[in-house]
Scaffold this active site. Structure first.
Site, mmCIF file in Angstrom:
data_model
loop_
_atom_site.group_PDB
_atom_site.id
_atom_site.type_symbol
_atom_site.label_atom_id
_atom_site.label_comp_id
_atom_site.label_asym_id
_atom_site.label_seq_id
_atom_site.Cartn_x
_atom_site.Cartn_y
_atom_site.Cartn_z
ATOM 1 N N ALA A 39 2.432 8.487 14.707
ATOM 2 C CA ALA A 39 0.999 8.411 15.038
ATOM 3 C C ALA A 39 0.324 7.275 14.269
ATOM 4 C CB ALA A 39 0.329 9.741 14.726
ATOM 5 N N THR A 40 0.547 7.231 12.949
ATOM 6 C CA THR A 40 -0.095 6.173 12.155
ATOM 7 C C THR A 40 0.477 4.815 12.542
ATOM 8 O OG1 THR A 40 -0.274 7.765 10.341
ATOM 9 C CG2 THR A 40 -0.721 5.468 9.815
ATOM 10 N N GLY A 41 1.781 4.792 12.759
ATOM 11 C CA GLY A 41 2.425 3.521 13.109
ATOM 12 C C GLY A 41 1.875 2.936 14.395
ATOM 13 N N GLU B 102 8.588 0.780 11.417
ATOM 14 C CA GLU B 102 9.732 1.679 11.204
ATOM 15 C C GLU B 102 9.171 3.086 11.227
ATOM 16 O OE1 GLU B 102 12.720 0.781 11.131
ATOM 17 O OE2 GLU B 102 12.713 -1.328 10.569
ATOM 18 N N GLU C 96 9.276 16.147 15.293
ATOM 19 C CA GLU C 96 9.880 15.911 13.982
ATOM 20 C C GLU C 96 9.315 16.894 12.961
ATOM 21 O OE1 GLU C 96 8.485 12.459 11.777
ATOM 22 O OE2 GLU C 96 10.554 11.834 11.471
ATOM 23 N N GLY D 282 6.431 4.678 8.400
ATOM 24 C CA GLY D 282 5.702 5.935 8.315
ATOM 25 C C GLY D 282 5.779 6.689 9.620
ATOM 26 N N SER D 283 4.780 7.502 9.854
ATOM 27 C CA SER D 283 4.818 8.398 11.019
ATOM 28 C C SER D 283 4.536 7.638 12.314
ATOM 29 C CB SER D 283 3.791 9.506 10.841
ATOM 30 O OG SER D 283 2.501 8.948 10.821
ATOM 31 N N LYS E 266 0.874 -1.179 0.000
ATOM 32 C CA LYS E 266 0.000 0.000 0.000
ATOM 33 C C LYS E 266 0.912 1.231 0.000
ATOM 34 C CE LYS E 266 -2.649 3.306 1.448
ATOM 35 N NZ LYS E 266 -1.906 4.394 0.837
ATOM 36 N N CYS F 172 13.811 9.657 7.207
ATOM 37 C CA CYS F 172 13.445 9.336 8.592
ATOM 38 C C CYS F 172 14.651 9.361 9.519
ATOM 39 C CB CYS F 172 12.781 7.972 8.646
ATOM 40 S SG CYS F 172 13.810 6.697 7.921
HETATM 41 P P1 NDP Z 1 2.116 8.348 7.340
HETATM 42 O O1 NDP Z 1 2.212 7.625 8.616
HETATM 43 O O2 NDP Z 1 1.159 9.452 7.209
HETATM 44 O O3 NDP Z 1 1.736 7.328 6.164
HETATM 45 C C1 NDP Z 1 2.500 6.165 5.923
HETATM 46 C C2 NDP Z 1 1.641 5.169 5.166
HETATM 47 O O4 NDP Z 1 0.574 4.738 6.015
HETATM 48 C C3 NDP Z 1 0.982 5.736 3.914
HETATM 49 O O5 NDP Z 1 0.966 4.755 2.907
HETATM 50 C C4 NDP Z 1 -0.417 6.029 4.409
HETATM 51 O O6 NDP Z 1 -1.368 6.062 3.365
HETATM 52 C C5 NDP Z 1 -0.652 4.856 5.329
HETATM 53 N N1 NDP Z 1 -1.735 5.027 6.299
HETATM 54 C C6 NDP Z 1 -2.361 6.160 6.703
HETATM 55 N N2 NDP Z 1 -3.310 5.877 7.631
HETATM 56 C C7 NDP Z 1 -3.278 4.540 7.821
HETATM 57 C C8 NDP Z 1 -4.002 3.634 8.662
HETATM 58 N N3 NDP Z 1 -4.954 4.046 9.496
HETATM 59 N N4 NDP Z 1 -3.696 2.325 8.599
HETATM 60 C C9 NDP Z 1 -2.735 1.883 7.782
HETATM 61 N N5 NDP Z 1 -2.015 2.680 6.952
HETATM 62 C C10 NDP Z 1 -2.281 3.999 6.985
HETATM 63 O O7 NDP Z 1 3.588 8.798 6.998
HETATM 64 P P2 NDP Z 1 4.078 9.684 5.777
HETATM 65 O O8 NDP Z 1 3.701 9.026 4.495
HETATM 66 O O9 NDP Z 1 3.626 11.076 6.031
HETATM 67 O O10 NDP Z 1 5.670 9.549 5.927
HETATM 68 C C11 NDP Z 1 6.419 10.389 6.740
HETATM 69 C C12 NDP Z 1 6.722 9.717 8.055
HETATM 70 O O11 NDP Z 1 7.334 8.467 7.842
HETATM 71 C C13 NDP Z 1 7.698 10.508 8.892
HETATM 72 O O12 NDP Z 1 7.233 10.596 10.209
HETATM 73 C C14 NDP Z 1 8.977 9.676 8.867
HETATM 74 O O13 NDP Z 1 9.761 9.819 9.997
HETATM 75 C C15 NDP Z 1 8.453 8.295 8.710
HETATM 76 N N6 NDP Z 1 9.440 7.435 8.068
HETATM 77 C C16 NDP Z 1 10.090 6.471 8.812
HETATM 78 C C17 NDP Z 1 11.082 5.680 8.239
HETATM 79 C C18 NDP Z 1 11.798 4.604 9.012
HETATM 80 O O14 NDP Z 1 12.380 3.733 8.392
HETATM 81 N N7 NDP Z 1 11.776 4.603 10.327
HETATM 82 C C19 NDP Z 1 11.471 5.870 6.837
HETATM 83 C C20 NDP Z 1 10.710 6.870 6.156
HETATM 84 C C21 NDP Z 1 9.728 7.617 6.760
HETATM 85 P P3 NDP Z 1 -1.944 7.475 2.823
HETATM 86 O O15 NDP Z 1 -0.808 8.220 2.232
HETATM 87 O O16 NDP Z 1 -2.922 7.068 1.815
HETATM 88 O O17 NDP Z 1 -2.551 8.161 4.020
#
Ligand code: NDP
Length: 494
Positions: A248-250, A267, A398, A245-246, A192, A301
């Protein structure tokens, strides 16, 4: 310099209707359309239709149906397919780099060297694990009562269907980390992508089919994460979630997965620090800061956002850094001389400008930058902030942008304690010519990865992942094997 001309394949691909990729075929989404916006111009690049819940279900069914044959395929063949995909990405390097640069605002040079070249390197690394993911034989401790004997061995068995959820900052490379690791272990995947960067993975999936990957082994489902994410995670066929990802979402993903007994790797982001010890020159510190904090507009990240500098050097460092950042070549990501493109999306620009307003309110000093650049795209000046104190918001939240927060220390031990007080622990770096001292700090910095005299170097052989609030689980190295396999024990009496 002018922008590079777009390849015909890129313009043709952009003009096509898009949706998802299920069962080895591109499918149009059955749900609401959404635009992919070029962050350099603010103009739409392409339109996609979101996958419906029924299509998400179809992707999960397809991955499940493909699983048994993929699991049972000789490991040599699985490895060969991953190598073929690596060669294909190398062949299509320019096409994919242009597409990714258009969608994410990443400079074309970075798209080529990181998104594509690193993806190829990671695919080849993981392909090398084919045939080497094994259990072990064990000496059993049971006593023998009547002359019988015992032995035992373990097997590493693939989990099944992996749901891989990836962000927008390195949409190809981060997806490849997950796809390659899952596939070499014998799992199948449903990816996704972020809504902001949904295109390149569709192309990657097409290329995988051209390479001979069976239908259903790699599926891509596009649409709003808030709707599709829970549907994929909650699906009966989901054996494991790998999320980047972020925070909060994570955390929401982690809770949803745990509530249903699903394996999960998270991650996440954080607030990474770089500690510069006093034996370095001002120039060495500035070089390190630019490397650690400003690559890809800071949207990495693992990038450093908090910089700890010796009190007697901070003024000189910030002055030299200002000169360096003020001369950054900012412009179109498709111009090869551009060093800094736009932020990847409007939401990101708005989030950072709000944080900059907070910094001003709290009395932090904006040393340079700090303003969005007028025009159509989502450009922000590279920014350095001298924070009022270690408790400033900019030392905790962040930004995920080209914004460094700088603070001085008198005693590096005190700096270390402040860094370790963070609830996050993804990455950190320590910079010094005194390797003995740097190694001692590296042992005590609380982060999943600590670099010495470097920052944000990810190598497929070196495990990567966060500690504390920055996630759980490790990618790369041999650590990934735990995340994608079940360790089964088999005991024998004879
Ligand atoms: P988000 O957490 O907003 O989104 C990440 C993914 O999760 C997207 O594909 C998003 O889809 C999806 N998503 C959103 N809501 C849900 C849900 N309820 N359930 C499951 N999946 C969902 O992160 P960003 O895309 O804004 O990325 C930036 C963040 O990622 C930063 O905080 C960064 O630090 C972190 N990051 C961490 C890394 C690591 O390896 N530790 C590497 C790279 C980034 P959609 O876009 O459709 O909302």
């Amino acid at each position: 310099m002018p922008q590079i001309p777009l390849l015909a394949e890129v313009t043709t691909f952009l003009a096509r209707p898009h949706g998802s990729y299920i069962e080895g075929t591109a499918v149009l989404g059955d749900d609401a359309p959404f635009h992919v916006i070029n962050p350099a111009t603010g103009e739409p690049l392409a339109t996609l239709n979101s996958a419906s819940q029924a299509q998400a279900d179809a992707a999960m069914q397809s991955a499940q149906q493909a699983f048994a044959a993929w699991r049972d395929m000789p490991t040599l063949h699985r490895g060969t397919l991953l190598l073929k995909l690596a060669d294909k990405l190398a062949e299509k390097r320019e096409e994919l780099a242009q597409l990714e640069s258009l969608c994410s605002g990443k400079t074309i040079q970075l798209a080529r060297m990181l998104e594509l070249d690193q993806s190829v390197a990671f695919l080849r690394y993981f392909a090398g694990w084919a045939g080497k993911i094994n259990g072990e034989t064990l000496d059993v401790s049971l006593p023998s009562f009547a002359g019988e004997k015992y032995t035992a061995f373990t097997r590493r068995q693939p989990l099944g269907v992996v749901v891989a959820i990836v962000p927008w900052n390195f949409s190809i490379m981060i997806a490849v980390w997950k796809i390659a690791a899952a596939l070499v272990c014998g799992c199948t995947v449903v990816v996704k992508p972020s809504e902001y960067t949904p295109l390149t993975l569709l192309r990657l999936a097409e290329l995988a089919t051209e390479c001979g990957f069976p239908p259903g082994v790699i599926n891509v489902v596009n649409g709003p994460g808030g709707e599709l994410g829970p549907a994929l995670i909650g699906h009966a066929n989901c054996a494991k979630v790998s999320f980047t990802g972020s925070v909060a979402t994570g955390n929401a993903v982690g809770r949803a997965a745990a509530a249903q007994g699903k394996r999960v790797t998270l991650e996440l982001g954080g607030k990474n620090a770089a500690l510069f010890l006093n034996d370095l020159s001002v120039t060495e510190m500035v070089n390190g800061i630019v490397e650690a904090g400003y690559l890809n507009q800071g949207q990495i990240c693992a990038a450093a956002e908090c910089f700890w500098l010796p009190a007697d050097k901070i003024d000189a460092v910030l002055q030299a850094l200002k000169t360096r950042l003020d001369s950054t070549v900012i412009g179109s990501p498709l111009d090869e001389s551009t060093a800094m493109g736009p932020l990847a999306n409007r939401a990101q620009l708005e989030k950072i400008t709000a944080l900059l307003a907070t910094a001003r309110r709290e009395g932090d000093e904006i040393v340079c930058g700090g303003e969005a650049i007028a025009g159509g795209g989502y450009f922000l000046q590279p920014t350095a902030i001298r924070v009022a104190s270690a408790s400033s918001t900019l030392m905790k939240e962040e930004t995920f942008g080209p914004v460094g927060s700088f603070i001085s220390y008198d005693d590096p031990e005190q700096a270390l304690q402040n860094i370790n007080a963070s609830p996050f622990g993804l990455a950190a770096s320590v910079w010094s010519r005194n390797i003995s001292q740097a190694l001692r700090f590296s042992e005590r910095l609380e982060a999943g990865i600590v670099w010495i005299n470097m920052h944000t170097f990810l190598d497929p052989a070196v495990p990567f992942g966060g500690s504390k609030g920055s996630g759980s689980g490790r990618e790369f190295g041999s650590a990934f094997i735990d995340d994608y396999t079940e360790l089964k024990s088999i005991m024998v009496r004879y």
